[in-house]
Design an enzyme around this catalytic site. Sequence first.
Site, PDB file in Angstrom:
ATOM      1  N   ARG A 111      21.029  -8.917  14.186  1.00 56.53           N
ATOM      2  CA  ARG A 111      21.617  -7.533  13.653  1.00 56.53           C
ATOM      3  C   ARG A 111      23.158  -7.364  14.032  1.00 56.53           C
ATOM      4  NH1 ARG A 111      16.697  -4.118  16.526  1.00 56.53           N
ATOM      5  NH2 ARG A 111      17.164  -6.057  17.854  1.00 56.53           N
ATOM      6  N   ARG A 146      18.086  -7.598   5.801  1.00 53.74           N
ATOM      7  CA  ARG A 146      17.047  -6.431   6.290  1.00 53.74           C
ATOM      8  C   ARG A 146      16.979  -5.169   5.489  1.00 53.74           C
ATOM      9  NH1 ARG A 146      14.112  -5.075   8.543  1.00 53.74           N
ATOM     10  NH2 ARG A 146      14.035  -4.528  10.474  1.00 53.74           N
ATOM     11  N   ARG A 170      19.238 -15.561  20.035  1.00 51.21           N
ATOM     12  CA  ARG A 170      19.431 -14.601  18.820  1.00 51.21           C
ATOM     13  C   ARG A 170      20.644 -14.746  18.110  1.00 51.21           C
ATOM     14  NH1 ARG A 170      16.156  -9.837  19.602  1.00 51.21           N
ATOM     15  NH2 ARG A 170      13.983 -10.676  20.076  1.00 51.21           N
ATOM     16  N   TYR A 213       3.027  -8.629  25.758  1.00 44.01           N
ATOM     17  CA  TYR A 213       2.346  -7.902  24.561  1.00 44.01           C
ATOM     18  C   TYR A 213       1.344  -7.688  24.168  1.00 44.01           C
ATOM     19  CZ  TYR A 213       7.752  -8.535  24.426  1.00 44.01           C
ATOM     20  OH  TYR A 213       9.035  -8.553  24.766  1.00 44.01           O
ATOM     21  N   ASP A 266       9.302 -15.295  15.376  1.00 40.52           N
ATOM     22  CA  ASP A 266       9.455 -14.525  16.409  1.00 40.52           C
ATOM     23  C   ASP A 266       8.139 -15.210  17.466  1.00 40.52           C
ATOM     24  OD1 ASP A 266      10.412 -11.897  17.624  1.00 40.52           O
ATOM     25  OD2 ASP A 266       8.406 -11.856  18.105  1.00 40.52           O
TER      26      ASP A 266
HETATM   27  O1  CP3 Z   1      17.144 -16.531  18.705  1.00 43.55           O
HETATM   28  C1  CP3 Z   1      17.014 -16.555  17.714  1.00 43.55           C
HETATM   29  O2  CP3 Z   1      17.951 -16.346  16.940  1.00 43.55           O
HETATM   30  C2  CP3 Z   1      15.711 -16.986  16.885  1.00 43.55           C
HETATM   31  C3  CP3 Z   1      14.747 -15.915  16.502  1.00 43.55           C
HETATM   32  C4  CP3 Z   1      14.172 -15.295  17.325  1.00 43.55           C
HETATM   33  C5  CP3 Z   1      13.812 -13.848  17.224  1.00 43.55           C
HETATM   34  N1  CP3 Z   1      12.839 -13.312  18.496  1.00 43.55           N
HETATM   35  C6  CP3 Z   1      14.109 -12.797  16.406  1.00 43.55           C
HETATM   36  C7  CP3 Z   1      13.864 -11.635  16.385  1.00 43.55           C
HETATM   37  C8  CP3 Z   1      13.512 -15.461  18.550  1.00 43.55           C
HETATM   38  C9  CP3 Z   1      13.705 -17.025  19.307  1.00 43.55           C
HETATM   39  C10 CP3 Z   1      12.790 -14.581  19.203  1.00 43.55           C
HETATM   40  C11 CP3 Z   1      11.826 -14.364  20.494  1.00 43.55           C
HETATM   41  C12 CP3 Z   1      11.429 -13.218  21.011  1.00 43.55           C
HETATM   42  N2  CP3 Z   1      10.780 -12.398  20.288  1.00 43.55           N
HETATM   43  C13 CP3 Z   1      11.196 -13.055  22.479  1.00 43.55           C
HETATM   44  C14 CP3 Z   1      11.701 -13.908  23.658  1.00 43.55           C
HETATM   45  C15 CP3 Z   1      13.400 -13.975  23.635  1.00 43.55           C
HETATM   46  C16 CP3 Z   1      13.877 -12.536  24.173  1.00 43.55           C
HETATM   47  O3  CP3 Z   1      14.369 -11.999  23.386  1.00 43.55           O
HETATM   48  O4  CP3 Z   1      13.484 -12.455  25.560  1.00 43.55           O
HETATM   49  C17 CP3 Z   1      10.691 -11.855  22.405  1.00 43.55           C
HETATM   50  C18 CP3 Z   1      10.196 -11.243  23.900  1.00 43.55           C
HETATM   51  C19 CP3 Z   1      10.378 -11.190  21.309  1.00 43.55           C
HETATM   52  C20 CP3 Z   1       9.472 -10.255  20.930  1.00 43.55           C
HETATM   53  C21 CP3 Z   1      10.177  -9.277  20.099  1.00 43.55           C
HETATM   54  N3  CP3 Z   1      10.640  -9.568  18.729  1.00 43.55           N
HETATM   55  C22 CP3 Z   1      10.872  -7.947  20.409  1.00 43.55           C
HETATM   56  C23 CP3 Z   1      10.386  -7.321  21.809  1.00 43.55           C
HETATM   57  C24 CP3 Z   1      11.378  -7.484  19.415  1.00 43.55           C
HETATM   58  C25 CP3 Z   1      12.135  -5.992  19.255  1.00 43.55           C
HETATM   59  C26 CP3 Z   1      13.141  -5.968  20.030  1.00 43.55           C
HETATM   60  C27 CP3 Z   1      14.425  -6.466  19.359  1.00 43.55           C
HETATM   61  O5  CP3 Z   1      15.283  -7.306  20.374  1.00 43.55           O
HETATM   62  O6  CP3 Z   1      14.790  -6.216  18.173  1.00 43.55           O
HETATM   63  C28 CP3 Z   1      11.498  -8.448  18.453  1.00 43.55           C
HETATM   64  C29 CP3 Z   1      12.138  -8.260  16.948  1.00 43.55           C
HETATM   65  C30 CP3 Z   1      13.221  -9.333  16.721  1.00 43.55           C
HETATM   66  N4  CP3 Z   1      12.934 -10.709  16.860  1.00 43.55           N
HETATM   67  C31 CP3 Z   1      14.458  -9.180  16.126  1.00 43.55           C
HETATM   68  C32 CP3 Z   1      14.696 -10.571  15.931  1.00 43.55           C
HETATM   69  C33 CP3 Z   1      16.038 -10.958  14.994  1.00 43.55           C
HETATM   70  C34 CP3 Z   1      15.008  -7.946  15.480  1.00 43.55           C
HETATM   71  C35 CP3 Z   1      14.121  -7.551  14.327  1.00 43.55           C
HETATM   72  C36 CP3 Z   1      14.776  -6.703  13.400  1.00 43.55           C
HETATM   73  O7  CP3 Z   1      15.519  -7.171  12.442  1.00 43.55           O
HETATM   74  O8  CP3 Z   1      14.729  -5.485  13.179  1.00 43.55           O
END
Ligand code: CP3
Length: 347
Positions: free
Chosen positions: A29, A38, A25, A157, A74
């Site tokens: 944000r 965003r 990540r 999910y 994602d």
């Molecule tokens: O790591 C990185 O910088 C690369 C991008 C990336 C994102 N999600 C961007 C994202 C990666 C590799 C993921 C993987 C991901 N997505 C996982 C596995 C890693 C982990 O965190 O356990 C999972 C479980 C998800 C599913 C997911 N995506 C959830 C549950 C959520 C909402 C909760 C949260 O953390 O915000 C997301 C949204 C998400 N994915 C955001 C980002 C930057 C936030 C979205 C926003 O801008 O509002």
Amino acid sequence: MPPPHRFLEACARRPVDRLPVWMMRQAGRYQPSYRAVRQQVGFLELCRSPELIAQVTCAPIDEFGFDAAILFSDILVHLPAMGLDLTFEKGEKGKGDGGPKIANPVRTRADVDALKVPVPTRDLRYVLDGIRAINAGLNGRVPLIGFVGGPFTVASYVVEGGSQGFTRLKTMLYADKAAAHALFEKLTQAAIVQIEEQVAAGAHAAQVFESWLGELDREDLEEFAFPYLARIAAALKKTGVPSIFFGTGLSGHLERIATLGFDVISVDWRIPIDEARRRVPGLAVQGNLDSTVMLSSAEASVKKALGICKAAGPAPGYIFNLGHGIQVGTPPENVKAVVDAVHAFRW
Ligand code: CP3
């Protein structure tokens, strides 16, 4: 790719000039530059724009000097192509955080059978074009990591309909084993085709995110997770790029995970890094700073980070990272302080 890069060298357990560092990540944000993007577009809209993918993937390289970029996308982006109605709640323009929501979750064997395996060159063109745009922007400065979700984590999910825990999915394992296997089979095929195409488009390494696999006991890991993960690892081996397995809560299973065929194991903070390295001697190890410390001060973050660098030991094959992703609200200067401290660390 210019001369061997320290991140890829460490994946191959070859000596490096400085410890490589990147953070899960690292685009997100906590960054003002990401929040500005965003303000303009929703999360899925962002994931579907090759130009914006390239912009937000490259930003943390410019801002913090990480040694690897990770594709901005994602683990759930392929679900619409599989037939699932995915949205990110509150994920629209300008809103803060949004969790995933699936309007038609998979609950029955018939639901599983209706799932389609995506064709990435048709359904996920924007991801592959994004990879090409990122590499154009990076211009060989650092390698690019592609990724997919592990079958269990994506299934959680798909079955729950969002981030609602694991009860429904775990119940499916016991109540309808055949349906569960059919689901993991489809998600494994979907993971393999995606990661193969990401590598074909230019990803230099690949990470499998099995974030929630620590939910299962050993018996269920053996039946419902490890065989599928071994197939993903074998597919990755054929592509020739280094593969990284990421999970949390799996410290009790490291030796077994080391046999699945991945090159690198990413561990969380629940195990000391020296212990993790001792227990998987033939593999590179990535991790394992608790990202929560970076919500405090730069001093506390650097102190903990350097303790990990020291504990990891001088043997080649260590990549500095977190135990899980950077948290919202993390001061960017703490991230920068950790990156600089890891780079300055010497034996
Ligand atoms: O790591 C990185 O910088 C690369 C991008 C990336 C994102 N999600 C961007 C994202 C990666 C590799 C993921 C993987 C991901 N997505 C996982 C596995 C890693 C982990 O965190 O356990 C999972 C479980 C998800 C599913 C997911 N995506 C959830 C549950 C959520 C909402 C909760 C949260 O953390 O915000 C997301 C949204 C998400 N994915 C955001 C980002 C930057 C936030 C979205 C926003 O801008 O509002």
